[in-house]
Design a protein around this motif. Structure first.
Motif, mmCIF file in Angstrom:
data_model
loop_
_atom_site.group_PDB
_atom_site.id
_atom_site.type_symbol
_atom_site.label_atom_id
_atom_site.label_comp_id
_atom_site.label_asym_id
_atom_site.label_seq_id
_atom_site.Cartn_x
_atom_site.Cartn_y
_atom_site.Cartn_z
ATOM 1 N N LEU A 1 0.834 -1.110 -0.111
ATOM 2 C CA LEU A 1 -0.141 0.312 -0.047
ATOM 3 C C LEU A 1 0.925 1.340 -0.288
ATOM 4 C CD1 LEU A 1 -2.800 -1.005 2.177
ATOM 5 C CD2 LEU A 1 -2.774 -0.950 -0.121
ATOM 6 N N HIS B 1 1.132 3.765 -4.207
ATOM 7 C CA HIS B 1 -0.047 4.204 -4.799
ATOM 8 C C HIS B 1 -0.460 4.035 -6.241
ATOM 9 C CE1 HIS B 1 2.776 7.502 -5.440
ATOM 10 N NE2 HIS B 1 1.675 8.168 -6.347
ATOM 11 N N MET C 1 -2.950 1.257 -7.431
ATOM 12 C CA MET C 1 -4.089 0.971 -6.881
ATOM 13 C C MET C 1 -5.373 0.805 -8.038
ATOM 14 S SD MET C 1 -4.414 1.127 -3.825
ATOM 15 C CE MET C 1 -2.841 0.177 -3.946
ATOM 16 N N ARG D 1 2.895 8.339 1.156
ATOM 17 C CA ARG D 1 2.574 7.365 0.198
ATOM 18 C C ARG D 1 1.542 6.512 0.849
ATOM 19 N NH1 ARG D 1 7.759 4.627 -1.860
ATOM 20 N NH2 ARG D 1 8.097 4.766 0.331
ATOM 21 N N THR E 1 -2.310 6.860 -1.399
ATOM 22 C CA THR E 1 -2.759 5.527 -1.773
ATOM 23 C C THR E 1 -4.177 5.741 -1.442
ATOM 24 O OG1 THR E 1 -0.812 4.338 -1.217
ATOM 25 C CG2 THR E 1 -2.858 3.342 -1.274
ATOM 26 N N GLU F 1 -5.839 7.679 -4.305
ATOM 27 C CA GLU F 1 -5.932 6.876 -5.439
ATOM 28 C C GLU F 1 -6.788 5.791 -5.597
ATOM 29 O OE1 GLU F 1 -4.463 7.465 -8.585
ATOM 30 O OE2 GLU F 1 -4.219 9.407 -7.497
#
Length: 236
Positions: free
Chosen positions: A60, A63, A66, A110, A115, A118
């Motif tokens: 995760l 990003h 995703m 991130r 994440t 996104e």
């Protein structure tokens, strides 16, 4: 077709409790985590309880992955109705504001900000078309209640909280929902949570993940608030 919840950062603490709570209402469960061995163990445990659960390994911190992850979950289940986003990483930690540096913020942004943004972008067309959907994000209480020597993740969670409050109003326009659960403590049955509680006994209590999962179900069904705080902090 029964509904689907995708749990990002699934583990034996909050992730397992959320999976069980939503499964009691007929949801199928997609579990997302980085460590395949622990993910497989959780899938096995939930499957033994009669829950339809499938694991998806993903980092995760990445990003940009995703859209592909959302597509993989949708390909397996046919839909995604709810995302619960609450990863806990051993790479995260509190720090004093005076020791915080840009490199730490850049790395953790991130996981804690980029994440989730996104993930919502990837699932939003489906929710808009259906006129329903929910994004539930777990943060710490320092997102809205900053305190000395507890910076680091706090500024990033605060930014995510700001985004989520705006997102709540905009998703309502298409029939969907966004809410955040702000946890003022450490989550029991989570290895990282229990280790942190032992190392920082004055930073907050151990909280029962079943209580948090119940909050999430209540938020999802009622959609009457953007934020739920647990436990409620007593005035100094």
């Amino acid at each position: 077709m029964s509904k689907v919840i995708a749990i990002f950062g699934a583990g034996p603490g909050l992730g397992a409790s959320v999976a069980r709570r939503f499964a009691r209402e007929g949801f199928r469960v997609a579990l997302v985590a980085r460590r395949k061995d622990r993910l497989d163990a959780l899938v096995e445990a939930l499957t033994a309880e009669g829950i339809e659960a499938v694991g998806f390994t993903a980092d995760l911190y990445q990003h940009t992955e995703m859209p592909a992850l959302i597509t993989a979950i949708r390909d397996r289940f046919g839909r995604i109705d709810v995302i619960e986003y609450g990863p806990i990483s051993g790479e995260q930690s509190f720090s004093s504001a005076t020791n915080l540096d840009a490199a730490t913020l850049q790395k953790d942004s991130r996981l804690l900000l980029l994440t989730p943004v996104e993930a919502v972008r990837a699932v939003l067309p489906e929710w808009t078309e259906r006129g329903d959907g929910a994004f539930l994000m777990t943060t710490g209480s320092t997102a809205g209640d900053p305190r000395p020597h507890m910076s680091g993740v706090g500024p990033l969670m605060s930014a995510a909280r700001n985004w989520l409050f705006s997102l709540n109003g905009e998703l309502a326009e298409v029939g969907a929902y966004a809410g955040t659960l702000s946890v003022g403590g450490f989550i029991a049955r989570s290895e990282m949570g229990e280790m942190a509680a032992a190392a920082m006994p004055d930073a907050g209590p151990l909280v029962n993940p079943d209580d948090l999962a119940e909050h999430y179900w209540d938020m999802y069904t009622k959609r009457d608030r953007v934020e739920q705080i647990h436990p409620v902090r007593q005035a100094d």
